[in-house]
Design a protein around this motif. Structure first.
Motif, PDB file in Angstrom:
ATOM      1  N   SER A  96       0.816  -1.205   0.000  1.00 42.84           N
ATOM      2  CA  SER A  96       0.000   0.000   0.000  1.00 42.84           C
ATOM      3  C   SER A  96       0.855   1.263   0.000  1.00 42.84           C
ATOM      4  CB  SER A  96      -0.896  -0.032   1.250  1.00 42.84           C
ATOM      5  OG  SER A  96      -1.819   1.010   1.201  1.00 42.84           O
ATOM      6  N   SER A 114      -6.439   8.812   6.876  1.00 44.54           N
ATOM      7  CA  SER A 114      -5.758   7.730   6.148  1.00 44.54           C
ATOM      8  C   SER A 114      -6.493   6.402   6.316  1.00 44.54           C
ATOM      9  CB  SER A 114      -4.309   7.579   6.622  1.00 44.54           C
ATOM     10  OG  SER A 114      -4.235   7.071   7.942  1.00 44.54           O
ATOM     11  N   SER A 115      -7.143   6.191   7.470  1.00 44.15           N
ATOM     12  CA  SER A 115      -7.825   4.898   7.654  1.00 44.15           C
ATOM     13  C   SER A 115      -9.027   4.782   6.724  1.00 44.15           C
ATOM     14  CB  SER A 115      -8.237   4.696   9.112  1.00 44.15           C
ATOM     15  OG  SER A 115      -9.258   5.579   9.495  1.00 44.15           O
ATOM     16  N   ALA A 143      -2.182   8.410   9.865  1.00 43.81           N
ATOM     17  CA  ALA A 143      -2.590   8.537  11.276  1.00 43.81           C
ATOM     18  C   ALA A 143      -2.376   9.943  11.840  1.00 43.81           C
ATOM     19  CB  ALA A 143      -1.858   7.504  12.145  1.00 43.81           C
ATOM     20  N   LYS A 200      -0.598  10.845  15.373  1.00 44.64           N
ATOM     21  CA  LYS A 200      -1.160  11.414  16.604  1.00 44.64           C
ATOM     22  C   LYS A 200      -0.998  10.458  17.781  1.00 44.64           C
ATOM     23  CE  LYS A 200      -5.523   9.881  14.646  1.00 44.64           C
ATOM     24  NZ  LYS A 200      -6.515  10.327  13.676  1.00 44.64           N
ATOM     25  N   GLY A 206      -4.805  12.425  11.414  1.00 45.16           N
ATOM     26  CA  GLY A 206      -6.080  13.147  11.433  1.00 45.16           C
ATOM     27  C   GLY A 206      -6.457  13.673  10.068  1.00 45.16           C
ATOM     28  N   ASN A 236       0.296   5.403   0.785  1.00 46.38           N
ATOM     29  CA  ASN A 236      -0.603   6.484   1.205  1.00 46.38           C
ATOM     30  C   ASN A 236      -0.165   7.799   0.565  1.00 46.38           C
ATOM     31  OD1 ASN A 236      -2.338   5.072   2.834  1.00 46.38           O
ATOM     32  ND2 ASN A 236      -1.274   5.537   4.746  1.00 46.38           N
TER      33      ASN A 236
HETATM   34  P1  ADP Z   1      -6.384   8.765  10.442  1.00 42.59           P
HETATM   35  O1  ADP Z   1      -6.773  10.101  10.994  1.00 42.59           O
HETATM   36  O2  ADP Z   1      -5.185   8.857   9.557  1.00 42.59           O
HETATM   37  O3  ADP Z   1      -7.522   8.044   9.803  1.00 42.59           O
HETATM   38  P2  ADP Z   1      -6.612   6.651  12.423  1.00 42.59           P
HETATM   39  O4  ADP Z   1      -6.133   6.598  13.831  1.00 42.59           O
HETATM   40  O5  ADP Z   1      -8.075   6.594  12.204  1.00 42.59           O
HETATM   41  O6  ADP Z   1      -5.945   7.939  11.740  1.00 42.59           O
HETATM   42  O7  ADP Z   1      -6.031   5.444  11.591  1.00 42.59           O
HETATM   43  C1  ADP Z   1      -4.672   5.272  11.345  1.00 42.59           C
HETATM   44  C2  ADP Z   1      -4.412   3.785  11.222  1.00 42.59           C
HETATM   45  O8  ADP Z   1      -4.958   3.285   9.993  1.00 42.59           O
HETATM   46  C3  ADP Z   1      -2.928   3.451  11.117  1.00 42.59           C
HETATM   47  O9  ADP Z   1      -2.335   3.425  12.383  1.00 42.59           O
HETATM   48  C4  ADP Z   1      -3.010   2.068  10.470  1.00 42.59           C
HETATM   49  O10 ADP Z   1      -3.366   1.079  11.416  1.00 42.59           O
HETATM   50  C5  ADP Z   1      -4.174   2.223   9.507  1.00 42.59           C
HETATM   51  N1  ADP Z   1      -3.702   2.548   8.143  1.00 42.59           N
HETATM   52  C6  ADP Z   1      -3.320   3.752   7.651  1.00 42.59           C
HETATM   53  N2  ADP Z   1      -2.961   3.659   6.357  1.00 42.59           N
HETATM   54  C7  ADP Z   1      -3.099   2.363   6.018  1.00 42.59           C
HETATM   55  C8  ADP Z   1      -2.929   1.633   4.787  1.00 42.59           C
HETATM   56  N3  ADP Z   1      -2.556   2.239   3.660  1.00 42.59           N
HETATM   57  N4  ADP Z   1      -3.225   0.303   4.781  1.00 42.59           N
HETATM   58  C9  ADP Z   1      -3.681  -0.302   5.918  1.00 42.59           C
HETATM   59  N5  ADP Z   1      -3.867   0.316   7.094  1.00 42.59           N
HETATM   60  C10 ADP Z   1      -3.594   1.637   7.154  1.00 42.59           C
END
Ligand code: ADP
Ligand code: DP6
Ligand code: CO
Length: 327
Positions: free
Chosen positions: A92, A104-105, A99, A184, A101, A94
């Motif tokens: 993957s 990305s999730s 993470a 974060k 804010g 990004n």
């Molecule tokens: P954000 O604000 O970026 O959404 P979250 O705390 O909701 O922050 O989620 C971040 C988490 O999402 C990361 O710690 C990881 O576990 C997961 N994540 C981020 N990018 C990927 C990706 N490309 N593939 C799989 N999991 C990912």
């Protein structure tokens, strides 16, 4: 077979902040979002009988620990639906800070849902993809769709994303002010659970959010930027208020975040429609009209540098291709 999916992040105009069911991930309130063109995730998946465990590479790094576990648990759902047992390779990238804010999730689990389901031999509808993505990260359920989307509470079958207005082809932009792109301290999952279970304001958050849903839907259908912005800014501050009133309290916003929020309020007094919204992180997104870009940028440059401002517009829904890249 290798499959690659591209999914864009979305910014919630009405936030999802609390789970009715933590196991299958359903929300306490309806959320409404705008998918963004500038931020996305590309994910390639293939199932491989010779593997002895799932492999996850993110931005050229081999990932172990909690983030791998989340991917593996998600792949278990896909394996179960497809009736297969082999492990998978997940690669993957990004095109959004991870993470921080900036959701990305949302793009991550939407892209993973798309690529993994295809690689497992499933041919899911967009609604089925949205249901699957939801089980990886709640906000991902909306990133299957382009433009404005909503996600409603319900059960495993009914709590899915749906398009509200896929062609957001009228003047609206999200100027994203990147105040901190590092990971974060409190992830969204832990943050919302803590606010929901300890803030005395949480019930009021749910009640207020319910009242905002129809107002927001009407404003979107009427292309009414000012009403969209007013409701979105109020909703974001109400969400952050549940964090500040949690026991013990926590906070995602920094002094810089507040400088940008107050700047938007000052510009409004001068007649420029610009409204702030913040997810679980310090970064501020400014809902505004592309015609006002220069005047907003000028005001922002007193607070942050030029390269911290990324101008995002409505983005598309998920794309899935056979092979290793998006063509
Ligand atoms: P954000 O604000 O970026 O959404 P979250 O705390 O909701 O922050 O989620 C971040 C988490 O999402 C990361 O710690 C990881 O576990 C997961 N994540 C981020 N990018 C990927 C990706 N490309 N593939 C799989 N999991 C990912
Ligand atoms: C503030 O979808 O990241 O961005 O479902 O636990 O993975 P999990 O949480 P996540 O939460 C997003 C919270 C938010 C608001 C929103 O996107 O609606
Ligand atoms: Co997230």
């Amino acid at each position: 077979m290798h499959f690659t999916a591209r999914a864009h992040t979305n910014i919630a105009l009405l936030k999802y902040w609390g789970k009715a069911d933590t196991a299958i991930i359903t929300p306490t309130t309806t959320s409404i979002s705008l998918t963004l063109d500038e931020f996305y995730t590309d994910t390639t998946v293939w199932f491989d009988e010779s593997l002895t465990a799932d492999k996850f590479i993110l931005d050229n790094e081999i990932i172990t620990g909690h983030a791998l576990q989340k991917v593996s648990r998600f792949l278990n759902i896909v394996r179960q639906q497809a009736g297969i047992a082999s492990y998978a390779s997940v690669i993957s990238t990004n095109h959004v800070p991870t993470a921080a804010g900036l959701a990305s999730s949302a793009s991550a689990f939407a892209a993973l849902a798309g690529a993994a389901s295809k690689a497992a031999g499933l041919d899911l509808t967009l609604t089925e993809l949205s249901r699957l993505a939801r089980q990886g990260s709640g906000s991902a359920t909306r990133s299957i769709f382009g433009g404005f989307a909503q996600w409603t509470p319900g059960n495993d079958l009914t709590s899915v994303g749906s398009p509200l207005l896929a062609d957001a082809d009228w003047p609206i932009q999200l100027m994203t002010v990147v105040i901190n792109d590092q990971q974060k301290e409190v992830g969204s999952r832990a943050g919302m659970q803590h606010a929901m279970t300890t803030s005395p304001f949480y019930d009021l958050w749910v009640k207020t959010a319910n009242e905002q849903v129809n107002q927001m839907i009407t404003a979107i259908h009427e292309h009414d930027l000012m009403t969209i912005g007013q409701i979105a800014e109020a909703n974001a501050l109400q969400m952050h208020a549940t964090n500040m009133t949690a026991v013990p309290p926590f906070n995602y916003l920094t002094d810089k975040s507040w400088e940008v929020i107050l700047m938007a309020q000052e510009l409004r007094q001068k007649g420029i429609p610009v409204y702030a919204t913040m997810d679980a992180g310090p970064n501020v997104k400014l809902i505004s009209n592309p015609a006002d870009t220069e005047v907003i940028k000028e005001a922002l440059l007193a607070i942050v540098s030029d390269n911290q401002v990324i101008n995002a517009h409505p983005g598309p829904g998920i794309q899935i291709n056979a092979g290793d890249s998006i063509c």
